[in-house]
Write a protein that holds these residues in place. Structure first.
Motif, mmCIF file in Angstrom:
data_model
loop_
_atom_site.group_PDB
_atom_site.id
_atom_site.type_symbol
_atom_site.label_atom_id
_atom_site.label_comp_id
_atom_site.label_asym_id
_atom_site.label_seq_id
_atom_site.Cartn_x
_atom_site.Cartn_y
_atom_site.Cartn_z
ATOM 1 N N LYS A 394 1.431 -12.856 -28.629
ATOM 2 C CA LYS A 394 0.725 -12.843 -27.341
ATOM 3 C C LYS A 394 -0.663 -12.227 -27.496
ATOM 4 O O LYS A 394 -1.619 -12.649 -26.857
ATOM 5 N N VAL A 395 -0.735 -11.205 -28.370
ATOM 6 C CA VAL A 395 -2.038 -10.589 -28.635
ATOM 7 C C VAL A 395 -2.979 -11.624 -29.268
ATOM 8 O O VAL A 395 -4.156 -11.720 -28.914
ATOM 9 N N GLU A 398 -4.460 -13.822 -26.736
ATOM 10 C CA GLU A 398 -5.549 -13.096 -26.058
ATOM 11 C C GLU A 398 -6.815 -13.076 -26.912
ATOM 12 O O GLU A 398 -7.922 -13.208 -26.401
ATOM 13 N N ILE A 409 -6.140 -4.534 -25.925
ATOM 14 C CA ILE A 409 -5.336 -5.575 -25.281
ATOM 15 C C ILE A 409 -3.957 -5.038 -24.929
ATOM 16 O O ILE A 409 -3.495 -5.180 -23.794
ATOM 17 N N ILE A 410 -3.307 -4.389 -25.895
ATOM 18 C CA ILE A 410 -1.927 -3.958 -25.605
ATOM 19 C C ILE A 410 -1.887 -2.807 -24.608
ATOM 20 O O ILE A 410 -0.948 -2.683 -23.837
ATOM 21 N N GLU A 412 -4.136 -2.475 -22.077
ATOM 22 C CA GLU A 412 -4.375 -3.159 -20.802
ATOM 23 C C GLU A 412 -3.122 -3.820 -20.280
ATOM 24 O O GLU A 412 -2.823 -3.794 -19.102
ATOM 25 N N LYS A 413 -2.412 -4.491 -21.197
ATOM 26 C CA LYS A 413 -1.275 -5.311 -20.779
ATOM 27 C C LYS A 413 0.024 -4.526 -20.748
ATOM 28 O O LYS A 413 1.054 -5.070 -20.354
ATOM 29 N N TRP A 415 1.763 -3.507 -23.390
ATOM 30 C CA TRP A 415 2.643 -4.188 -24.331
ATOM 31 C C TRP A 415 3.157 -3.290 -25.454
ATOM 32 O O TRP A 415 3.706 -3.774 -26.427
ATOM 33 N N LYS A 462 11.190 -6.808 -21.259
ATOM 34 C CA LYS A 462 10.078 -7.770 -21.380
ATOM 35 C C LYS A 462 9.585 -7.880 -22.822
ATOM 36 O O LYS A 462 8.377 -7.936 -23.096
ATOM 37 N N LYS A 464 9.617 -5.708 -25.176
ATOM 38 C CA LYS A 464 8.910 -4.571 -25.759
ATOM 39 C C LYS A 464 9.794 -3.629 -26.578
ATOM 40 O O LYS A 464 9.289 -2.709 -27.216
#
Ligand code: ADP
Ligand code: ZN
Ligand code: MG
Length: 480
Positions: A394-395, A398, A409-410, A412-413, A415, A462, A464
């Motif tokens: 997913k990263v 992005e 990114i992680i 922010e999300k 993750w 989710k 993680k």
């Protein structure tokens, strides 16, 4: 009637590559792509009366580099010629090119098929010339606007012998040529910006008989379209010959939407270029030392990189081939590997997910929008357990959409992988409580039940949860 198999396809390519010099070939204007129209122009490249060209020495150096890396002999005695024709984007009404004394002659490029068989495609010549400007056709008001930023940008034209016998070979030849030009750093070869374009000459003949008359498809700048155009012309010419038609020499354009060629001009109005030596430039004389010096300073070529990858990073030949097929891949591999120290993981990303996404987007490797540093960080985040590899994918998505630091990114999300023992335990207990049947199944020897339980826990978190911790904890609980 004879069958299709009796015919042989013959293709010769004239490839134009824009050289990545900072300034134009005969003036000091910038060659930068994408500037406001007519902002990189001067009296020389706009052909003001009395303006005199001065040859950019870098252009000669780059062309000699290209010649040496395609096994050409370099001409010590060369010159520029005027090629006369009228076109609104050519302000002088002639192009300064090279006619009978090109810089490089008689080379070859080796191509390989999937089975490792190699074949030489001979190169007749490589010469230097200037690019023309660009006409922007205005669909709304009609008419055209001329942008001369590109006028005078240096080009090399690489003319092959008609040694190519299938659209696949044409594709391999072009890709090989592109990769060579990128490795020696003389052209960025961005096809989408027109830095690499080809005129494609196609004919058919029966094996053993003389070559047929060629059709020339002008100015193509996509590998896919070139293959399609060749296949289309082959079919069409065979049908025409079979129907007793004589093929005449024509210049065609390819319509990518219709998937067919159409006539631009036939031989009747073939151009007479009235070449003559350019009187405003002196002849080009190269010393042996000059050529020798360029030869000794050529950068590392794909073959040598490949050997190194096999030796140092324990890649297979096929894996190494994949990387060096593109300088962009090869550069990212080396740089990202150096940073994260996990070369194998970098290779895997490039070879699988990154290649897949490039394919989907119809991007070339050099259009990868994120940096080697970004990829290295992604690998490290997975290696140190901050994120799982499925979050990693997913990263990567992005990174393609909006490149920024994977760490950001992680964050922010949200993750970041759950590696906290008590948090994992909580999920494991909850899932077990909700799935008594799976517990019974597992105890009855059905291993699939474990995968199901892990899946449930992943859903719950989710994706993680740290998968290794989940597995260990489920096993521990189930065996109690
Ligand atoms: P022009 O500028 O008129 O197109 P060039 O000599 O620059 O002529 O280029 C001719 C190109 O056409 C070369 O790439 C050559 O290999 C190719 N060619 C020549 N004869 C044939 C043929 N019969 N079939 C296909 N390609 C051909
Ligand atoms: Zn200029
Ligand atoms: Mg031609």
């Amino acid at each position: 009637m004879s069958s299709k198999e009796d015919y042989e396809l013959v293709v010769g390519l004239e490839v134009h590559a824009e050289l990545s010099t900072k300034t134009k070939i005969f003036c000091s204007c910038s060659t930068e792509f994408g500037a406001e129209p007519n902002t990189h122009i001067c009296p020389i490249c706009t052909a003001m009366p009395g303006a005199l060209p001065v040859l950019n020495e870098k252009v000669v150096e780059y062309a000699v580099k290209a010649g040496l890396s395609t096994n050409c002999s370099i001409s010590k005695d060369s010159k520029n010629d005027r090629k006369n024709y009228f076109y609104p984007d050519l302000p002088k009404s002639y192009q300064i090119s090279q006619f009978d004394k090109p810089l490089c002659n008689n080379g070859y490029v080796e191509i390989e098929d999937d089975f490792g068989n190699s074949k030489k495609v001979r190169i007749l010549r490589i010469h230097i010339e200037e690019d023309a400007g660009k006409l922007n056709h205005n669909e709304y008001s009609g008419g055209s606007l001329v942008d001369l930023n590109r006028a005078g940008v240096p080009l090399i034209e690489i003319v092959s012998e008609p040694d190519i016998n299938s659209s696949d070979e044409a594709d391999r030849y072009l890709k090989k040529l592109k990769s060579i030009l990128q490795y020696i750093d003389v052209s960025d070869c961005k096809m989408q910006e027109g830095s690499l374009r080809a005129d494609v000459n196609v004919s058919v003949h029966k094996k053993g008989e003389p070559f047929g008359t060629r059709h020339e498809i002008k100015n193509m700048n996509s590998f896919k379209s070139i293959q399609r155009a060749i296949d289309y012309e082959k079919e069409k010419q065979i049908i025409d010959v079979e129907n007793g038609k004589t093929i005449t020499q024509e210049t065609l354009r390819w319509d990518d939407f219709e998937g067919q060629t159409s006539e631009m001009r036939d031989k009747e109005d073939a151009q007479d270029y009235r070449y003559f030596p350019e009187p405003d430039l002196v002849a080009i004389r190269l010393s042996d030392e000059y050529i020798e010096d360029i030869k000794n300073n050529l950068p590392e070529m794909p073959e040598s990189r490949k050997e190194r990858y096999i030796k140092e990073f324990k890649l297979t030949e096929k894996e190494a081939n994949f990387l060096v097929s593109s300088k962009a891949f090869s550069d990212i591999f080396e740089k990202a590997g150096e940073i994260c120290k996990n070369y194998k993981a970098v290779f895997n990303w490039l070879n699988s997910d990154i290649s897949r996404i490039l394919n989907e987007k119809e991007f070339e490797p050099e259009q990868i929008p994120f940096s080697a540093e970004n990829l290295a960080e992604l690998v490290t985040l997975i290696d140190n357990g901050t994120i799982s590899s499925s979050i990693g994918k997913k990263v990567l998505d992005e990174l393609f959409e909006n490149p920024r630091e994977p760490k950001k990114i992680i964050e922010e999300k949200g993750w970041i992988q759950i590696s906290d023992e008590s948090a994992i335990k909580e999920v494991v207990m909850k899932v077990l409580q909700n799935n008594p049947q799976s517990i019974a199944d597992f105890k009855a020897g059905k291993d699939k039940a474990l995968a199901f339980l892990i899946g449930q826990a992943m859903k719950e978190t989710k994706g993680k949860a740290n998968p290794k911790m989940l597995t260990d904890m489920f096993l521990a609980e189930l065996k109690k």
